[in-house]
Design a protein around this motif. Structure first.
Motif, PDB file in Angstrom:
ATOM      1  N   ASP A 188       1.018  -1.182  -0.083  1.00  0.00           N
ATOM      2  CA  ASP A 188       0.094   0.110  -0.073  1.00  0.00           C
ATOM      3  C   ASP A 188       0.884   1.152   0.046  1.00  0.00           C
ATOM      4  O   ASP A 188       0.285   2.246  -0.364  1.00  0.00           O
ATOM      5  CB  ASP A 188      -0.835   0.037   1.275  1.00  0.00           C
ATOM      6  CG  ASP A 188      -1.965  -1.100   1.279  1.00  0.00           C
ATOM      7  OD1 ASP A 188      -2.457  -1.334   0.129  1.00  0.00           O
ATOM      8  OD2 ASP A 188      -1.916  -1.779   2.007  1.00  0.00           O
ATOM      9  N   VAL A 237       3.482   1.789  -1.809  1.00  0.00           N
ATOM     10  CA  VAL A 237       4.388   1.521  -3.225  1.00  0.00           C
ATOM     11  C   VAL A 237       3.634   2.896  -4.007  1.00  0.00           C
ATOM     12  O   VAL A 237       2.342   2.751  -4.175  1.00  0.00           O
ATOM     13  CB  VAL A 237       4.391   0.346  -3.962  1.00  0.00           C
ATOM     14  CG1 VAL A 237       4.972   0.385  -5.325  1.00  0.00           C
ATOM     15  CG2 VAL A 237       5.053  -0.916  -3.026  1.00  0.00           C
ATOM     16  N   ARG A 238       4.302   3.544  -4.863  1.00  0.00           N
ATOM     17  CA  ARG A 238       4.158   4.561  -5.699  1.00  0.00           C
ATOM     18  C   ARG A 238       3.255   3.822  -6.811  1.00  0.00           C
ATOM     19  O   ARG A 238       3.428   2.654  -7.350  1.00  0.00           O
ATOM     20  CB  ARG A 238       5.233   5.185  -6.750  1.00  0.00           C
ATOM     21  CG  ARG A 238       6.040   6.183  -5.892  1.00  0.00           C
ATOM     22  CD  ARG A 238       6.899   6.713  -7.091  1.00  0.00           C
ATOM     23  NE  ARG A 238       8.302   6.624  -6.284  1.00  0.00           N
ATOM     24  CZ  ARG A 238       9.329   7.110  -7.103  1.00  0.00           C
ATOM     25  NH1 ARG A 238       9.181   7.086  -8.301  1.00  0.00           N
ATOM     26  NH2 ARG A 238      10.622   7.226  -6.652  1.00  0.00           N
ATOM     27  N   SER A 239       1.993   4.479  -7.176  1.00  0.00           N
ATOM     28  CA  SER A 239       0.906   3.545  -8.108  1.00  0.00           C
ATOM     29  C   SER A 239       1.511   3.465  -9.473  1.00  0.00           C
ATOM     30  O   SER A 239       1.347   2.625 -10.097  1.00  0.00           O
ATOM     31  CB  SER A 239      -0.190   4.564  -8.106  1.00  0.00           C
ATOM     32  OG  SER A 239       0.104   5.965  -8.577  1.00  0.00           O
ATOM     33  N   LYS A 273      -9.771   3.391  -1.272  1.00  0.00           N
ATOM     34  CA  LYS A 273     -10.170   4.259   0.151  1.00  0.00           C
ATOM     35  C   LYS A 273      -9.972   3.002   1.328  1.00  0.00           C
ATOM     36  O   LYS A 273     -10.063   3.332   2.312  1.00  0.00           O
ATOM     37  CB  LYS A 273     -11.550   5.025   0.015  1.00  0.00           C
ATOM     38  CG  LYS A 273     -11.485   6.222  -0.508  1.00  0.00           C
ATOM     39  CD  LYS A 273     -12.837   6.930  -0.707  1.00  0.00           C
ATOM     40  CE  LYS A 273     -12.921   8.040  -1.258  1.00  0.00           C
ATOM     41  NZ  LYS A 273     -14.102   8.843  -0.954  1.00  0.00           N
ATOM     42  N   MET A 290      -5.575   4.542   5.887  1.00  0.00           N
ATOM     43  CA  MET A 290      -6.252   4.736   4.378  1.00  0.00           C
ATOM     44  C   MET A 290      -7.256   6.173   4.546  1.00  0.00           C
ATOM     45  O   MET A 290      -7.620   6.259   5.697  1.00  0.00           O
ATOM     46  CB  MET A 290      -7.016   3.664   4.164  1.00  0.00           C
ATOM     47  CG  MET A 290      -6.423   2.121   4.004  1.00  0.00           C
ATOM     48  SD  MET A 290      -4.985   2.406   2.689  1.00  0.00           S
ATOM     49  CE  MET A 290      -5.864   1.935   1.326  1.00  0.00           C
ATOM     50  N   GLU A 291      -7.650   6.582   3.639  1.00  0.00           N
ATOM     51  CA  GLU A 291      -8.430   7.583   3.542  1.00  0.00           C
ATOM     52  C   GLU A 291      -9.715   7.655   4.073  1.00  0.00           C
ATOM     53  O   GLU A 291     -10.090   8.444   4.665  1.00  0.00           O
ATOM     54  CB  GLU A 291      -8.717   7.863   1.944  1.00  0.00           C
ATOM     55  CG  GLU A 291      -9.319   9.201   1.619  1.00  0.00           C
ATOM     56  CD  GLU A 291      -9.425   9.610   0.201  1.00  0.00           C
ATOM     57  OE1 GLU A 291      -8.863   8.835  -0.505  1.00  0.00           O
ATOM     58  OE2 GLU A 291      -9.984  10.662  -0.253  1.00  0.00           O
ATOM     59  N   ILE A 348       3.461   8.639   0.700  1.00  0.00           N
ATOM     60  CA  ILE A 348       4.311   8.795  -0.681  1.00  0.00           C
ATOM     61  C   ILE A 348       3.535   9.347  -1.587  1.00  0.00           C
ATOM     62  O   ILE A 348       2.462   8.945  -1.765  1.00  0.00           O
ATOM     63  CB  ILE A 348       5.059   7.318  -0.862  1.00  0.00           C
ATOM     64  CG1 ILE A 348       5.853   6.801   0.090  1.00  0.00           C
ATOM     65  CG2 ILE A 348       5.202   7.104  -2.629  1.00  0.00           C
ATOM     66  CD1 ILE A 348       6.822   5.388  -0.346  1.00  0.00           C
ATOM     67  N   GLU A 381       1.693   9.395  -4.851  1.00  0.00           N
ATOM     68  CA  GLU A 381       1.126   8.637  -5.890  1.00  0.00           C
ATOM     69  C   GLU A 381       1.048   7.286  -4.941  1.00  0.00           C
ATOM     70  O   GLU A 381       0.622   6.329  -5.562  1.00  0.00           O
ATOM     71  CB  GLU A 381       1.965   8.381  -7.012  1.00  0.00           C
ATOM     72  CG  GLU A 381       2.288   9.513  -7.746  1.00  0.00           C
ATOM     73  CD  GLU A 381       3.477   9.317  -8.782  1.00  0.00           C
ATOM     74  OE1 GLU A 381       4.190   8.441  -8.202  1.00  0.00           O
ATOM     75  OE2 GLU A 381       3.720   9.998  -9.762  1.00  0.00           O
ATOM     76  N   GLY A 382       1.030   7.524  -3.846  1.00  0.00           N
ATOM     77  CA  GLY A 382       0.788   6.106  -2.759  1.00  0.00           C
ATOM     78  C   GLY A 382      -0.589   6.149  -2.323  1.00  0.00           C
ATOM     79  O   GLY A 382      -1.402   7.047  -2.694  1.00  0.00           O
ATOM     80  N   PHE A 383      -1.228   5.136  -1.662  1.00  0.00           N
ATOM     81  CA  PHE A 383      -2.374   4.888  -1.277  1.00  0.00           C
ATOM     82  C   PHE A 383      -2.655   5.540   0.125  1.00  0.00           C
ATOM     83  O   PHE A 383      -3.833   5.722   0.689  1.00  0.00           O
ATOM     84  CB  PHE A 383      -2.843   3.584  -1.330  1.00  0.00           C
ATOM     85  CG  PHE A 383      -2.974   3.294  -2.786  1.00  0.00           C
ATOM     86  CD1 PHE A 383      -3.641   3.762  -3.647  1.00  0.00           C
ATOM     87  CD2 PHE A 383      -1.981   2.270  -3.200  1.00  0.00           C
ATOM     88  CE1 PHE A 383      -3.759   3.328  -5.137  1.00  0.00           C
ATOM     89  CE2 PHE A 383      -1.867   1.900  -4.723  1.00  0.00           C
ATOM     90  CZ  PHE A 383      -3.067   2.498  -5.643  1.00  0.00           C
ATOM     91  N   LYS A 384      -1.692   5.417   1.116  1.00  0.00           N
ATOM     92  CA  LYS A 384      -1.820   5.807   2.506  1.00  0.00           C
ATOM     93  C   LYS A 384      -1.370   7.251   2.726  1.00  0.00           C
ATOM     94  O   LYS A 384      -0.536   7.986   2.323  1.00  0.00           O
ATOM     95  CB  LYS A 384      -1.072   4.741   3.364  1.00  0.00           C
ATOM     96  CG  LYS A 384      -1.600   3.462   3.529  1.00  0.00           C
ATOM     97  CD  LYS A 384      -0.880   2.505   4.493  1.00  0.00           C
ATOM     98  CE  LYS A 384      -1.648   1.226   4.905  1.00  0.00           C
ATOM     99  NZ  LYS A 384      -1.023   0.560   5.800  1.00  0.00           N
TER     100      LYS A 384
END
Lengths: 298, 305
Positions: free
Chosen positions: A75, A77-79, A170, B176-177, B195, B197-200
């Motif tokens: 989660d 890691v850069r997309s 999300k 998470m969002e 980060i 462009e990351g998700f968290k």
């Protein structure tokens, strides 16, 4: 991939021999993939199947594979790096393995938007088995699986070129998002693969002639098993047995939206359960591949 | 020289590390020195494990994250960082997670994969679970109910005279969002993407951070199972198996020859006065508030007051 490996500074890893050990178990959802994984498990496990401990190597979109192989948190890691990292992780896993690795994949076969290369690591791919099922029956099974109405499934998934699963970033998701598109587009995408062999198997043939169909699949991928072993594995992986296990012990791959992962698994349910309007919509969207695989009825 | 505290270790760095907690301690023994420099091509001693981003043996570790940074960690006392990007926050992010865990392994300390909160009796409640089990989300929901954060994602445990103590990692919570939309504790200026462009997202809680180690009242193993929230007590014998599964970066245990250390660490925790619990919540359901309430009513009210 070789270039990326070479870019890594450690010389030992750059010398790692890339082995073509991966066999993709590809399908649109609800098309017999888990059944085949259970069959392979029984083959490897002397005729025993525990649906919560399948002996295939994993799922292409699984974050755990990436984390265990690369020592990073998926989660975080850069997309823009995810596609590259996924390929690298599975190439590594394939290359350190002494035998064939079976990976389930629901993704439509496509090129990564970030580096324009196939989403799967072709240099470590041996072959793919593609499970195809009548989309009219898929719609019923998917509605149960997703906790949606059949109309919603047709509109939002099977008729939606942009349909994806595990997409909502999300929430905590154990898998990366998977673009599946329409049923027709999905089949077409895997038919166009020319980098490795793709063996197409109809779910209906698996149901009607299991022994011949499963034996053919094993022959195609060079998996050696005796008639006795195949019969024993087919018996262990029978739909009724898998369903009973789920009822007794649960199934970790069942989504919260679904009451049961193993629903009915029957052929031709659509004749009883779909309206004319629903049948027409599915046929309209999916005509080419329905004709190609013998699902078209005027 | 910048001085920090993480997992109870003194960290001395030639540059600022904003995510760590500043240390005022005069102690210098057992310090970890961090510097920028050139990471060597290979290990000095025999390589025991080679993976795409990691090469290591018992006392040396090269961690190479493409387009981000290389890290060379030796003897649990020295870290050399060679950035490959201008985004220094991203370089530091891998330092907080993988690199500090490596330092601990080399110091013969196995971090646990836990988040935790402080209870009213000045002990801590830890939530153990695999990635994405909901450790941080559970902690944040309990913070909404008035509890203070203790640690996020990792902690170090040690047992003295039968009492299990926990050292917090560093004052960043990753979430998470969706969880952040529900939190009522932190202002927006404390929250930023971990980060680009990351998700968290990361939440800084430096002003609430606890420097000292604190006794652990309970460890709650959280999982996704069934259709409703359930809480139950767990025997130490059952907990041993789950503790082993919840070693952070457990995949390194074999390559770094820490099997015996793992056995000793887990055994000592299981035999301590810690209470163990299992808490289950429905998978994919938005159940964290109910989950936190159940944990407060059925666990904390019993052992945390």
């Amino acid at each position: 991939m070789k270039r990326l490996l070479k870019r890594l500074r450690n010389k030992s890893l750059a010398k790692l021999e890339i082995k073509k050990n991966i066999i993709w178990l590809a399908s649109y959802p609800k098309s017999g993939n888990t059944w085949f994984r259970s069959f392979i498990t029984a083959l490897k496990n002397r005729g025993e199947v525990n649906i919560n401990d399948l002996k295939t190597e994993g799922i292409f979109s699984s974050k755990i594979s990436l984390e265990d192989n690369l020592d990073v948190d998926a989660d975080d890691v850069r997309s823009t790096q995810i596609d590259i990292f996924k390929r690298l992780a599975l190439t590594y896993q394939s290359s350190i393995s002494e035998e064939k690795n079976f990976f389930k994949i629901h993704d439509l076969y496509s090129l990564s938007e970030f580096d324009n290369k196939p989403i799967v690591p072709i240099e470590s791919t041996f072959a793919a088995i593609y499970f195809v099922r009548n989309p009219l029956d898929v719609s019923i099974s998917m509605a149960n699986h997703n906790g949606q109405s059949i109309d919603q499934v047709i509109e939002k998934v099977m008729g939606n070129p942009l349909a994806s699963i595990s997409k909502n970033s999300k929430f905590l998701q154990h898998q990366f998002p998977q673009w599946i598109g329409t049923w027709n587009n999905h089949v077409v995408s895997w038919k166009q693969v020319d980098s490795f062999p793709v063996y197409f198997v109809r779910y209906e043939d698996m149901k009607q002639s299991p022994k011949e169909t499963f034996t053919d699949i094993l022959h195609n991928i060079g998996y050696e098993a005796s008639e006795l072993e195949i019969n024993r594995a087919l018996e262990a992986a029978k739909f009724e047995n898998l369903k009973q296990q789920e009822q007794e012990f649960g199934f970790r791959e069942r989504p919260g939206s679904s009451k049961s992962f193993f629903n009915k698994g029957e052929m031709g349910q659509w004749k009883e359960q779909l309206t004319k309007s629903q049948i027409d919509k599915i046929k309209q969207i999916n005509e080419p591949m329905m004709r190609e695989f013998g699902y078209w009825e005027d | 020289m910048f001085k920090y505290l993480a997992f109870g270790m003194q960290i001395h760095s030639g540059f600022e590390i904003s995510g760590l907690y500043p240390s005022t301690s005069l102690e210098s023994g057992n310090t970890v020195h961090v510097e920028l420099g050139k990471v060597p091509e290979s290990l000095i001693n025999e390589v025991l494990e080679v993976k795409p981003f990691s090469t290591y043996n018992e006392n040396e570790f090269i961690f190479n994250i493409p387009e981000t940074a290389k890290y060379y960690i030796t003897n649990g006392t020295k870290v050399v960082i060679e950035p490959l990007t201008d985004n220094f926050e991203e370089v530091l992010f891998y330092f907080y997670t993988g690199v500090l865990a490596t330092v601990l392994f080399q110091k013969n300390i196995l971090p646990l994969h836990v988040s935790g909160i402080k209870l009213k009796n000045n002990t801590v409640m830890l939530f153990a679970g695999h990635q994405r089990a909901g450790k941080s989300s559970t902690s944040i929901m309990l913070q909404n109910m008035g509890y203070l954060p203790f640690t996020d994602d990792t902690a170090v445990l040690d047992v003295e005279n039968g009492i299990c103590y926990a050292h917090a990692s560093y004052p960043i919570i990753r979430a998470m969002e969706k969880t952040l939309e529900r939190q009522q504790v932190y202002s927006e200026d404390k929250i930023k993407p971990v980060i680009g462009e990351g998700f968290k997202y990361g939440i800084n809680f430096h002003e609430k951070f606890t420097e000292q180690k604190l006794p652990v009242s309970g460890i709650v193993f959280i999982s996704e199972e069934g259709d409703e929230v359930t809480v139950s007590t767990m025997k130490a014998a059952e907990a041993i198996k789950l503790l082993k599964f919840n070693i952070y970066r457990k995949q390194w245990v074999s390559g770094m020859k820490k099997e015996m250390l793992q056995f000793k660490t887990i055994s000592s925790i299981a035999q301590s006065q810690v209470h163990f619990f299992s808490a289950k919540r429905p998978w994919e359901a938005d159940s964290f508030e109910t989950f936190a309430q159940a944990i407060e009513e059925q666990i904390i009210s019993q052992i945390g007051n």
